[in-house]
Design a protein around this motif. Structure first.
Motif, PDB file in Angstrom:
ATOM      1  N   TYR A  36       0.829  -1.193   0.000  1.00  0.00           N
ATOM      2  CA  TYR A  36       0.000   0.000   0.000  1.00  0.00           C
ATOM      3  C   TYR A  36       0.872   1.253   0.000  1.00  0.00           C
ATOM      4  O   TYR A  36       1.971   1.257   0.555  1.00  0.00           O
ATOM      5  CB  TYR A  36      -0.888   0.048   1.251  1.00  0.00           C
ATOM      6  CG  TYR A  36      -2.047  -0.912   1.233  1.00  0.00           C
ATOM      7  CD1 TYR A  36      -1.884  -2.230   1.629  1.00  0.00           C
ATOM      8  CD2 TYR A  36      -3.312  -0.492   0.837  1.00  0.00           C
ATOM      9  CE1 TYR A  36      -2.952  -3.110   1.621  1.00  0.00           C
ATOM     10  CE2 TYR A  36      -4.391  -1.363   0.834  1.00  0.00           C
ATOM     11  CZ  TYR A  36      -4.197  -2.666   1.219  1.00  0.00           C
ATOM     12  OH  TYR A  36      -5.261  -3.537   1.223  1.00  0.00           O
ATOM     13  N   ALA A  43      -6.249   7.834   3.051  1.00  0.00           N
ATOM     14  CA  ALA A  43      -6.274   6.406   3.339  1.00  0.00           C
ATOM     15  C   ALA A  43      -5.235   5.693   2.480  1.00  0.00           C
ATOM     16  O   ALA A  43      -4.922   6.134   1.374  1.00  0.00           O
ATOM     17  CB  ALA A  43      -7.662   5.844   3.045  1.00  0.00           C
TER      18      ALA A  43
ATOM     19  N   CYS B  22     -19.849   2.088   9.418  1.00  0.00           N
ATOM     20  CA  CYS B  22     -19.359   2.151   8.044  1.00  0.00           C
ATOM     21  C   CYS B  22     -20.538   1.850   7.114  1.00  0.00           C
ATOM     22  O   CYS B  22     -21.141   0.774   7.207  1.00  0.00           O
ATOM     23  CB  CYS B  22     -18.252   1.138   7.831  1.00  0.00           C
ATOM     24  SG  CYS B  22     -17.507   1.203   6.174  1.00  0.00           S
ATOM     25  N   TRP B  36     -15.841  -7.809   6.187  1.00  0.00           N
ATOM     26  CA  TRP B  36     -15.861  -6.366   6.427  1.00  0.00           C
ATOM     27  C   TRP B  36     -15.096  -6.095   7.712  1.00  0.00           C
ATOM     28  O   TRP B  36     -15.252  -6.834   8.682  1.00  0.00           O
ATOM     29  CB  TRP B  36     -17.308  -5.878   6.557  1.00  0.00           C
ATOM     30  CG  TRP B  36     -18.196  -6.415   5.483  1.00  0.00           C
ATOM     31  CD1 TRP B  36     -18.901  -7.588   5.517  1.00  0.00           C
ATOM     32  CD2 TRP B  36     -18.440  -5.825   4.217  1.00  0.00           C
ATOM     33  NE1 TRP B  36     -19.572  -7.763   4.332  1.00  0.00           N
ATOM     34  CE2 TRP B  36     -19.315  -6.699   3.516  1.00  0.00           C
ATOM     35  CE3 TRP B  36     -18.030  -4.649   3.597  1.00  0.00           C
ATOM     36  CZ2 TRP B  36     -19.764  -6.424   2.224  1.00  0.00           C
ATOM     37  CZ3 TRP B  36     -18.477  -4.374   2.317  1.00  0.00           C
ATOM     38  CH2 TRP B  36     -19.336  -5.255   1.645  1.00  0.00           C
ATOM     39  N   TRP B  38     -12.225  -3.363  10.245  1.00  0.00           N
ATOM     40  CA  TRP B  38     -11.747  -2.072  10.730  1.00  0.00           C
ATOM     41  C   TRP B  38     -10.239  -2.107  10.964  1.00  0.00           C
ATOM     42  O   TRP B  38      -9.693  -3.102  11.438  1.00  0.00           O
ATOM     43  CB  TRP B  38     -12.447  -1.705  12.043  1.00  0.00           C
ATOM     44  CG  TRP B  38     -13.906  -1.452  11.888  1.00  0.00           C
ATOM     45  CD1 TRP B  38     -14.922  -2.362  12.009  1.00  0.00           C
ATOM     46  CD2 TRP B  38     -14.532  -0.205  11.565  1.00  0.00           C
ATOM     47  NE1 TRP B  38     -16.136  -1.750  11.771  1.00  0.00           N
ATOM     48  CE2 TRP B  38     -15.921  -0.437  11.513  1.00  0.00           C
ATOM     49  CE3 TRP B  38     -14.062   1.096  11.339  1.00  0.00           C
ATOM     50  CZ2 TRP B  38     -16.835   0.585  11.233  1.00  0.00           C
ATOM     51  CZ3 TRP B  38     -14.968   2.107  11.065  1.00  0.00           C
ATOM     52  CH2 TRP B  38     -16.339   1.851  11.012  1.00  0.00           C
ATOM     53  N   TRP B  49      -4.579  -3.635  12.519  1.00  0.00           N
ATOM     54  CA  TRP B  49      -5.837  -4.307  12.218  1.00  0.00           C
ATOM     55  C   TRP B  49      -6.623  -4.497  13.517  1.00  0.00           C
ATOM     56  O   TRP B  49      -6.074  -4.962  14.514  1.00  0.00           O
ATOM     57  CB  TRP B  49      -5.550  -5.651  11.566  1.00  0.00           C
ATOM     58  CG  TRP B  49      -6.762  -6.485  11.288  1.00  0.00           C
ATOM     59  CD1 TRP B  49      -7.713  -6.270  10.334  1.00  0.00           C
ATOM     60  CD2 TRP B  49      -7.152  -7.671  11.971  1.00  0.00           C
ATOM     61  NE1 TRP B  49      -8.665  -7.256  10.387  1.00  0.00           N
ATOM     62  CE2 TRP B  49      -8.346  -8.129  11.383  1.00  0.00           C
ATOM     63  CE3 TRP B  49      -6.612  -8.405  13.030  1.00  0.00           C
ATOM     64  CZ2 TRP B  49      -9.003  -9.280  11.795  1.00  0.00           C
ATOM     65  CZ3 TRP B  49      -7.252  -9.560  13.452  1.00  0.00           C
ATOM     66  CH2 TRP B  49      -8.440  -9.978  12.836  1.00  0.00           C
ATOM     67  N   SER B  52     -12.545  -8.139  11.921  1.00  0.00           N
ATOM     68  CA  SER B  52     -13.376  -8.275  10.740  1.00  0.00           C
ATOM     69  C   SER B  52     -14.558  -9.181  11.021  1.00  0.00           C
ATOM     70  O   SER B  52     -14.573  -9.936  12.003  1.00  0.00           O
ATOM     71  CB  SER B  52     -12.558  -8.810   9.558  1.00  0.00           C
ATOM     72  OG  SER B  52     -11.975 -10.057   9.876  1.00  0.00           O
ATOM     73  N   TYR B  96     -10.321   3.366  10.014  1.00  0.00           N
ATOM     74  CA  TYR B  96     -10.722   3.083   8.639  1.00  0.00           C
ATOM     75  C   TYR B  96     -11.579   1.821   8.602  1.00  0.00           C
ATOM     76  O   TYR B  96     -11.272   0.831   9.283  1.00  0.00           O
ATOM     77  CB  TYR B  96      -9.498   2.817   7.755  1.00  0.00           C
ATOM     78  CG  TYR B  96      -8.528   3.957   7.596  1.00  0.00           C
ATOM     79  CD1 TYR B  96      -7.349   4.002   8.335  1.00  0.00           C
ATOM     80  CD2 TYR B  96      -8.763   4.972   6.667  1.00  0.00           C
ATOM     81  CE1 TYR B  96      -6.436   5.033   8.176  1.00  0.00           C
ATOM     82  CE2 TYR B  96      -7.860   6.004   6.496  1.00  0.00           C
ATOM     83  CZ  TYR B  96      -6.702   6.027   7.245  1.00  0.00           C
ATOM     84  OH  TYR B  96      -5.789   7.055   7.070  1.00  0.00           O
ATOM     85  N   CYS B  97     -12.606   1.842   7.749  1.00  0.00           N
ATOM     86  CA  CYS B  97     -13.307   0.602   7.450  1.00  0.00           C
ATOM     87  C   CYS B  97     -12.844   0.115   6.081  1.00  0.00           C
ATOM     88  O   CYS B  97     -12.410   0.900   5.223  1.00  0.00           O
ATOM     89  CB  CYS B  97     -14.827   0.760   7.519  1.00  0.00           C
ATOM     90  SG  CYS B  97     -15.579   1.993   6.427  1.00  0.00           S
ATOM     91  N   TYR B  98     -12.906  -1.202   5.891  1.00  0.00           N
ATOM     92  CA  TYR B  98     -12.408  -1.784   4.653  1.00  0.00           C
ATOM     93  C   TYR B  98     -13.204  -3.051   4.356  1.00  0.00           C
ATOM     94  O   TYR B  98     -13.948  -3.565   5.215  1.00  0.00           O
ATOM     95  CB  TYR B  98     -10.914  -2.120   4.772  1.00  0.00           C
ATOM     96  CG  TYR B  98     -10.620  -3.345   5.616  1.00  0.00           C
ATOM     97  CD1 TYR B  98     -10.573  -3.259   7.002  1.00  0.00           C
ATOM     98  CD2 TYR B  98     -10.442  -4.608   5.033  1.00  0.00           C
ATOM     99  CE1 TYR B  98     -10.350  -4.375   7.785  1.00  0.00           C
ATOM    100  CE2 TYR B  98     -10.211  -5.725   5.807  1.00  0.00           C
ATOM    101  CZ  TYR B  98     -10.165  -5.614   7.182  1.00  0.00           C
ATOM    102  OH  TYR B  98      -9.951  -6.725   7.960  1.00  0.00           O
ATOM    103  N   TRP B 105     -10.495   1.580   0.785  1.00  0.00           N
ATOM    104  CA  TRP B 105     -10.908   1.745   2.163  1.00  0.00           C
ATOM    105  C   TRP B 105     -11.765   3.005   2.287  1.00  0.00           C
ATOM    106  O   TRP B 105     -11.747   3.871   1.406  1.00  0.00           O
ATOM    107  CB  TRP B 105      -9.702   1.905   3.070  1.00  0.00           C
ATOM    108  CG  TRP B 105      -8.748   0.756   3.109  1.00  0.00           C
ATOM    109  CD1 TRP B 105      -8.760  -0.361   2.331  1.00  0.00           C
ATOM    110  CD2 TRP B 105      -7.618   0.634   3.960  1.00  0.00           C
ATOM    111  NE1 TRP B 105      -7.693  -1.161   2.650  1.00  0.00           N
ATOM    112  CE2 TRP B 105      -6.980  -0.587   3.656  1.00  0.00           C
ATOM    113  CE3 TRP B 105      -7.060   1.438   4.976  1.00  0.00           C
ATOM    114  CZ2 TRP B 105      -5.836  -1.031   4.313  1.00  0.00           C
ATOM    115  CZ3 TRP B 105      -5.926   1.013   5.622  1.00  0.00           C
ATOM    116  CH2 TRP B 105      -5.316  -0.208   5.289  1.00  0.00           C
TER     117      TRP B 105
END
Lengths: 109, 115
Positions: A36, A43, B22, B36, B38, B49, B52, B96-98, B105
């Protein structure tokens, strides 16, 4: 738990230089590794997936290689817009756990 | 590609519970066989992390946070949520949500823990 060791933590290079970042996993992760790019206030953005696959729309000067425990991320010719922090990320799907390297801050000399 | 957007309070008092949501657009959270999750990033530091959840409801948490974290899905609202209890200043971070795959994200939301 899998640990990811990323190096260097920072580097300074000139425009046009070849830049290499390494990431080492504490155990075999096959090719379950992403890279990344994160610019300040933004982000992280996926550049490389499955160790060596370039995400759609990402310039070809970015590349990744490796499998097992040792991985490399390369910028073939550093550009001013590449100033950012880069992270490697290991992923498992069963269970869906993510582990990040510590990051490499890339600056222009 | 799916689009994700975080929302929630930007300031939480110590010992209270941090709650973020989210919202997913561009697809149904219940029809996708995705997971899903965070991720957070303390100011000036790296990425961590948090956990999820699968569309089926199975959850997976970072062992270092497991005792304080709950992630859930609300299919009726096409949202998933994070709750982090007993927060301290060390929980101050951009959250962040992903989701699985190459969807970007969420843009991230800064949560500050302070009285």
């Amino acid at each position: 738990d899998i640990q990811m060791t990323q190096s260097p933590s920072s580097l300074s290079a000139s425009v046009g230089d070849r830049v290499t970042i390494t990431c080492q996993a504490s155990q075999d992760i096959s090719n379950y590794l992403n890279w990344y790019q994160q610019k300040p206030g933004k982000a992280p953005k996926l550049l490389i997936y499955d160790a060596s696959n370039l995400e759609t729309g990402v310039p070809s000067r970015f590349s990744g290689s490796g499998s097992g425990t040792d991985f490399t991320f390369t910028i073939s010719s550093l550009q001013p817009e590449d100033i950012a922090t880069y992270y490697c990320q290991q992923y498992d799907n069963l269970p869906p756990v993510l582990t990040f390297g510590g990051g490499t801050k890339v600056e222009i000399k | 590609q799916l689009q994700l957007q975080e929302s929630g309070p930007g300031l939480v008092k110590p010992s209270e519970t941090l709650s973020l949501t989210c919202t997913v657009s561009g697809g149904s959270i219940s029809s996708s066989s995705y997971y899903w999750g965070w991720i957070r990033q303390p100011p000036g530091k790296g990425l961590e992390w948090i956990g999820s959840i699968y569309y089926s409801g199975s959850t997976y948490y970072n062992p270092s946070l497991k005792s304080r974290v709950t992630i859930s899905v609300d299919t009726s609202k096409n949202q998933f949520s994070l709750k982090l209890s007993s927060v301290t200043a060390a929980d101050t971070a951009v959250y962040y949500c992903y989701t699985e795959g190459d969807s970007p994200w969420g843009q991230g939301t800064l949560v500050t823990v302070s009285s």
